[in-house]
Scaffold this motif. Structure first.
Motif, PDB file in Angstrom:
ATOM      1  N   LYS A 138       0.841  -1.201   0.000  1.00 16.16           N
ATOM      2  CA  LYS A 138       0.000   0.000   0.000  1.00 16.16           C
ATOM      3  C   LYS A 138       0.876   1.252   0.000  1.00 16.16           C
ATOM      4  O   LYS A 138       0.624   2.204  -0.731  1.00 16.16           O
ATOM      5  CB  LYS A 138      -0.915  -0.015   1.223  1.00 16.16           C
ATOM      6  CG  LYS A 138      -1.791   1.196   1.363  1.00 16.16           C
ATOM      7  CD  LYS A 138      -2.615   1.104   2.647  1.00 16.16           C
ATOM      8  CE  LYS A 138      -3.142   2.446   3.044  1.00 16.16           C
ATOM      9  NZ  LYS A 138      -3.705   2.461   4.384  1.00 16.16           N
ATOM     10  N   GLN A 167      -7.038   5.518  -3.266  1.00 16.98           N
ATOM     11  CA  GLN A 167      -7.930   5.292  -2.136  1.00 16.98           C
ATOM     12  C   GLN A 167      -8.436   3.854  -2.131  1.00 16.98           C
ATOM     13  O   GLN A 167      -8.347   3.145  -3.133  1.00 16.98           O
ATOM     14  CB  GLN A 167      -9.123   6.243  -2.211  1.00 16.98           C
ATOM     15  CG  GLN A 167      -9.950   6.068  -3.476  1.00 16.98           C
ATOM     16  CD  GLN A 167     -10.983   7.175  -3.654  1.00 16.98           C
ATOM     17  OE1 GLN A 167     -11.515   7.686  -2.687  1.00 16.98           O
ATOM     18  NE2 GLN A 167     -11.249   7.525  -4.891  1.00 16.98           N
ATOM     19  N   LYS A 168      -8.984   3.438  -1.002  1.00 13.36           N
ATOM     20  CA  LYS A 168      -9.542   2.099  -0.861  1.00 13.36           C
ATOM     21  C   LYS A 168     -10.791   1.990  -1.728  1.00 13.36           C
ATOM     22  O   LYS A 168     -11.605   2.917  -1.784  1.00 13.36           O
ATOM     23  CB  LYS A 168      -9.876   1.813   0.600  1.00 13.36           C
ATOM     24  CG  LYS A 168     -10.239   0.372   0.844  1.00 13.36           C
ATOM     25  CD  LYS A 168     -10.411   0.092   2.322  1.00 13.36           C
ATOM     26  CE  LYS A 168     -10.783  -1.351   2.540  1.00 13.36           C
ATOM     27  NZ  LYS A 168     -11.071  -1.610   3.950  1.00 13.36           N
ATOM     28  N   THR A 169     -10.929   0.852  -2.388  1.00  7.28           N
ATOM     29  CA  THR A 169     -12.050   0.626  -3.300  1.00  7.28           C
ATOM     30  C   THR A 169     -12.933  -0.517  -2.824  1.00  7.28           C
ATOM     31  O   THR A 169     -12.544  -1.293  -1.941  1.00  7.28           O
ATOM     32  CB  THR A 169     -11.529   0.277  -4.702  1.00  7.28           C
ATOM     33  OG1 THR A 169     -10.851  -0.984  -4.624  1.00  7.28           O
ATOM     34  CG2 THR A 169     -10.594   1.345  -5.231  1.00  7.28           C
ATOM     35  N   GLY A 196     -11.550  -4.358  -2.966  1.00 15.41           N
ATOM     36  CA  GLY A 196     -10.519  -4.873  -2.074  1.00 15.41           C
ATOM     37  C   GLY A 196      -9.103  -4.470  -2.446  1.00 15.41           C
ATOM     38  O   GLY A 196      -8.168  -5.259  -2.319  1.00 15.41           O
ATOM     39  N   TYR A 218      -6.368  -0.716  -3.049  1.00 10.79           N
ATOM     40  CA  TYR A 218      -6.162   0.722  -3.125  1.00 10.79           C
ATOM     41  C   TYR A 218      -5.874   1.012  -4.585  1.00 10.79           C
ATOM     42  O   TYR A 218      -5.112   0.289  -5.231  1.00 10.79           O
ATOM     43  CB  TYR A 218      -5.000   1.176  -2.234  1.00 10.79           C
ATOM     44  CG  TYR A 218      -5.440   1.418  -0.819  1.00 10.79           C
ATOM     45  CD1 TYR A 218      -5.706   2.705  -0.373  1.00 10.79           C
ATOM     46  CD2 TYR A 218      -5.622   0.365   0.060  1.00 10.79           C
ATOM     47  CE1 TYR A 218      -6.138   2.932   0.926  1.00 10.79           C
ATOM     48  CE2 TYR A 218      -6.049   0.578   1.357  1.00 10.79           C
ATOM     49  CZ  TYR A 218      -6.312   1.864   1.774  1.00 10.79           C
ATOM     50  OH  TYR A 218      -6.749   2.093   3.059  1.00 10.79           O
ATOM     51  N   ASN A 236      -2.382   0.397  -8.511  1.00  7.78           N
ATOM     52  CA  ASN A 236      -3.254  -0.526  -7.785  1.00  7.78           C
ATOM     53  C   ASN A 236      -2.425  -1.322  -6.780  1.00  7.78           C
ATOM     54  O   ASN A 236      -1.304  -1.715  -7.055  1.00  7.78           O
ATOM     55  CB  ASN A 236      -3.897  -1.508  -8.782  1.00  7.78           C
ATOM     56  CG  ASN A 236      -4.952  -2.371  -8.124  1.00  7.78           C
ATOM     57  OD1 ASN A 236      -6.070  -1.929  -7.917  1.00  7.78           O
ATOM     58  ND2 ASN A 236      -4.603  -3.605  -7.818  1.00  7.78           N
ATOM     59  N   ASP A 261      -3.502  -4.635  -4.367  1.00  9.43           N
ATOM     60  CA  ASP A 261      -4.520  -5.572  -3.891  1.00  9.43           C
ATOM     61  C   ASP A 261      -4.267  -5.887  -2.417  1.00  9.43           C
ATOM     62  O   ASP A 261      -3.181  -6.371  -2.062  1.00  9.43           O
ATOM     63  CB  ASP A 261      -4.478  -6.869  -4.704  1.00  9.43           C
ATOM     64  CG  ASP A 261      -4.907  -6.665  -6.141  1.00  9.43           C
ATOM     65  OD1 ASP A 261      -5.891  -5.935  -6.364  1.00  9.43           O
ATOM     66  OD2 ASP A 261      -4.246  -7.213  -7.043  1.00  9.43           O
ATOM     67  N   LEU A 262      -5.251  -5.570  -1.583  1.00  6.31           N
ATOM     68  CA  LEU A 262      -5.110  -5.806  -0.142  1.00  6.31           C
ATOM     69  C   LEU A 262      -4.961  -7.288   0.150  1.00  6.31           C
ATOM     70  O   LEU A 262      -5.632  -8.123  -0.465  1.00  6.31           O
ATOM     71  CB  LEU A 262      -6.325  -5.257   0.597  1.00  6.31           C
ATOM     72  CG  LEU A 262      -6.423  -3.739   0.649  1.00  6.31           C
ATOM     73  CD1 LEU A 262      -7.815  -3.302   1.073  1.00  6.31           C
ATOM     74  CD2 LEU A 262      -5.376  -3.177   1.590  1.00  6.31           C
ATOM     75  N   GLU A 317      -5.643  -6.848   5.881  1.00  9.01           N
ATOM     76  CA  GLU A 317      -5.196  -5.469   5.671  1.00  9.01           C
ATOM     77  C   GLU A 317      -6.400  -4.559   5.477  1.00  9.01           C
ATOM     78  O   GLU A 317      -7.422  -4.972   4.986  1.00  9.01           O
ATOM     79  CB  GLU A 317      -4.312  -5.363   4.421  1.00  9.01           C
ATOM     80  CG  GLU A 317      -2.900  -5.785   4.598  1.00  9.01           C
ATOM     81  CD  GLU A 317      -2.064  -5.498   3.366  1.00  9.01           C
ATOM     82  OE1 GLU A 317      -0.976  -4.947   3.517  1.00  9.01           O
ATOM     83  OE2 GLU A 317      -2.512  -5.831   2.252  1.00  9.01           O
ATOM     84  N   GLU A 318      -6.209  -3.312   5.819  1.00  8.05           N
ATOM     85  CA  GLU A 318      -7.241  -2.290   5.598  1.00  8.05           C
ATOM     86  C   GLU A 318      -6.735  -1.276   4.643  1.00  8.05           C
ATOM     87  O   GLU A 318      -6.051  -0.464   4.645  1.00  8.05           O
ATOM     88  CB  GLU A 318      -7.668  -1.663   6.913  1.00  8.05           C
ATOM     89  CG  GLU A 318      -8.594  -2.543   7.708  1.00  8.05           C
ATOM     90  CD  GLU A 318      -9.907  -2.882   7.017  1.00  8.05           C
ATOM     91  OE1 GLU A 318     -10.556  -2.012   6.425  1.00  8.05           O
ATOM     92  OE2 GLU A 318     -10.292  -4.053   7.061  1.00  8.05           O
TER      93      GLU A 318
END
Length: 143
Positions: free
Chosen positions: A92, A113-115, A118, A120, A135, A137-138, A142-143
């Protein structure tokens, strides 16, 4: 970090990517996402069947991704805006650093931003007119 071409189409993404698959081989990753499947989007009926995202994995190193434009959201396809470079960051924070660095002096289309899918994600045109997508991928937890 991985870099991939990201192509935009005016309602022809699924047709084009199916054609590319017939020539290049590979498999579609994660199926095809359509604009009509996204939560909270109020779109005209004809745009709901447009592709929001499709990814053709040709090998472990090669992938082509694509989407259709959404005219009701102000996205108009024209020759010259039909491809981006997509960066898939390793973290991230790396994604945030790359987004901030490459977008400096450019025009941000969507903040990093977070989408709902799942990840950012952010997109922009850099100071030289090149389109980029970042991009990350979380991972689980993870948040």
């Amino acid at each position: 970090m991985n870099l991939y071409p990201y192509l935009n189409f005016d309602g022809k993404a699924e047709e084009a990517m199916t054609f590319y698959q017939s020539v290049l081989g590979g498999e579609f990753e994660g199926g095809i996402s359509y604009f009509g499947e996204a939560p909270g989007m109020n779109l005209p009926e004809e745009e709901k069947k447009r592709v929001m995202h499709i990814s053709l994995k040709i090998s472990n190193e090669v992938k082509i991704m694509a989407s259709d434009t959404s005219p009701s959201m102000g996205q108009v396809w024209k020759k010259g805006n039909h491809n981006y470079i997509s960066i898939n960051a390793d973290s991230k924070s790396e994604g945030d650093r790359l987004f901030k660095g490459l977008s400096a002096g450019g025009k941000i289309e969507m903040e990093y931003q977070k989408t709902f899918w799942g990840a950012y994600f952010g997109s922009f045109e850099d100071q030289f007119g090149i389109g980029w997508m970042v991009n990350y991928d979380l991972k689980e937890g993870e948040e």
